[in-house]
Design an enzyme around this catalytic site. Structure first.
Site, PDB file in Angstrom:
ATOM      1  N   LYS A   1     -11.749   5.293   2.381  1.00  0.00           N
ATOM      2  CA  LYS A   1     -10.438   4.732   1.572  1.00  0.00           C
ATOM      3  C   LYS A   1     -11.290   3.719   0.765  1.00  0.00           C
ATOM      4  O   LYS A   1     -11.391   2.687   1.391  1.00  0.00           O
ATOM      5  CB  LYS A   1      -9.445   4.129   2.336  1.00  0.00           C
ATOM      6  CG  LYS A   1      -8.278   3.538   1.662  1.00  0.00           C
ATOM      7  CD  LYS A   1      -7.300   3.051   2.825  1.00  0.00           C
ATOM      8  CE  LYS A   1      -5.950   2.397   1.960  1.00  0.00           C
ATOM      9  NZ  LYS A   1      -5.127   1.657   3.009  1.00  0.00           N
TER      10      LYS A   1
ATOM     11  N   TYR B   1     -13.902  28.231   1.301  1.00  0.00           N
ATOM     12  CA  TYR B   1     -14.116  26.797   0.884  1.00  0.00           C
ATOM     13  C   TYR B   1     -12.648  26.174   0.404  1.00  0.00           C
ATOM     14  O   TYR B   1     -12.169  25.238   0.520  1.00  0.00           O
ATOM     15  CB  TYR B   1     -15.166  26.697  -0.096  1.00  0.00           C
ATOM     16  CG  TYR B   1     -16.625  27.213   0.090  1.00  0.00           C
ATOM     17  CD1 TYR B   1     -17.188  27.636  -1.151  1.00  0.00           C
ATOM     18  CD2 TYR B   1     -16.872  27.666   1.579  1.00  0.00           C
ATOM     19  CE1 TYR B   1     -18.327  28.254  -0.512  1.00  0.00           C
ATOM     20  CE2 TYR B   1     -18.016  27.956   1.658  1.00  0.00           C
ATOM     21  CZ  TYR B   1     -18.850  28.680   0.629  1.00  0.00           C
ATOM     22  OH  TYR B   1     -20.136  29.316   0.761  1.00  0.00           O
TER      23      TYR B   1
ATOM     24  N   GLU C   1      -7.269   7.077  10.700  1.00  0.00           N
ATOM     25  CA  GLU C   1      -7.455   7.955  11.922  1.00  0.00           C
ATOM     26  C   GLU C   1      -6.350   9.145  12.137  1.00  0.00           C
ATOM     27  O   GLU C   1      -6.701  10.024  12.402  1.00  0.00           O
ATOM     28  CB  GLU C   1      -7.299   6.857  13.112  1.00  0.00           C
ATOM     29  CG  GLU C   1      -8.287   6.183  13.376  1.00  0.00           C
ATOM     30  CD  GLU C   1      -8.279   4.762  12.675  1.00  0.00           C
ATOM     31  OE1 GLU C   1      -8.950   3.841  13.038  1.00  0.00           O
ATOM     32  OE2 GLU C   1      -7.084   4.675  11.651  1.00  0.00           O
TER      33      GLU C   1
ATOM     34  N   GLU D   1       0.922  -1.066   0.003  1.00  0.00           N
ATOM     35  CA  GLU D   1      -0.042   0.001  -0.171  1.00  0.00           C
ATOM     36  C   GLU D   1       0.768   1.175  -0.119  1.00  0.00           C
ATOM     37  O   GLU D   1       0.405   2.340  -0.553  1.00  0.00           O
ATOM     38  CB  GLU D   1      -0.701   0.063   1.170  1.00  0.00           C
ATOM     39  CG  GLU D   1      -2.080  -1.008   1.337  1.00  0.00           C
ATOM     40  CD  GLU D   1      -2.712  -0.744   2.639  1.00  0.00           C
ATOM     41  OE1 GLU D   1      -4.231  -0.505   2.447  1.00  0.00           O
ATOM     42  OE2 GLU D   1      -2.275  -1.223   3.611  1.00  0.00           O
TER      43      GLU D   1
END
Length: 131
Positions: free
Chosen positions: A108, A62, A82, A30
């Site tokens: 994800k 924004y 996290e 990954e």
């Protein structure tokens, strides 16, 4: 201040579906290349002053929020959703003084390959007083 705003953070700004790429994951494969993640940001605060002035200089811009999210994602590699969500929330808190609380959701999409259309999502909430 209106009655709706007298209790604090009743006004919200939502940014949904911000797609970006970053190195994230615990598996070695990954970490070989950036992966797609989707970030949702909810900013809470009192926007009464901005509504009164109608001036972008007073507002939570924004584009500034999106740019800050992208900077955080590109700044380093992450192992956990996290951690990325926490770093994004803390960074967004600093965008404007009227921000009282930020909720960040990080999706994800490919984290649960083999489980149909399931997606891994982590949400964190951070307040200005906790920073």
């Amino acid at each position: 201040m209106t009655e709706a705003n007298s209790g604090g953070s009743s006004d919200r700004l939502l940014i949904c579906g911000l797609e970006l790429r970053c190195v994230i994951g615990v598996e070695e494969w990954e970490r070989l290349m950036p992966q797609r993640v989707v970030v949702n940001v909810e900013v809470k605060g009192c926007f009464a002053a901005v509504a009164e002035s109608d001036d972008l200089a007073d507002a939570v811009d924004y584009r500034s929020v999106c740019a800050r999210v992208m900077e955080v994602a590109a700044k380093e590699e992450y192992r956990l959703l996290e951690t990325l969500a926490d770093r994004v929330a803390r960074a967004v808190l600093g965008v404007n003084d009227c921000i009282e609380e930020v909720k960040v959701g990080v999706v994800k999409p490919l984290a649960l390959g083999g489980f149909g259309r399931a997606e891994a999502v982590v949400e964190v909430t951070r307040g200005a007083s906790a920073n």
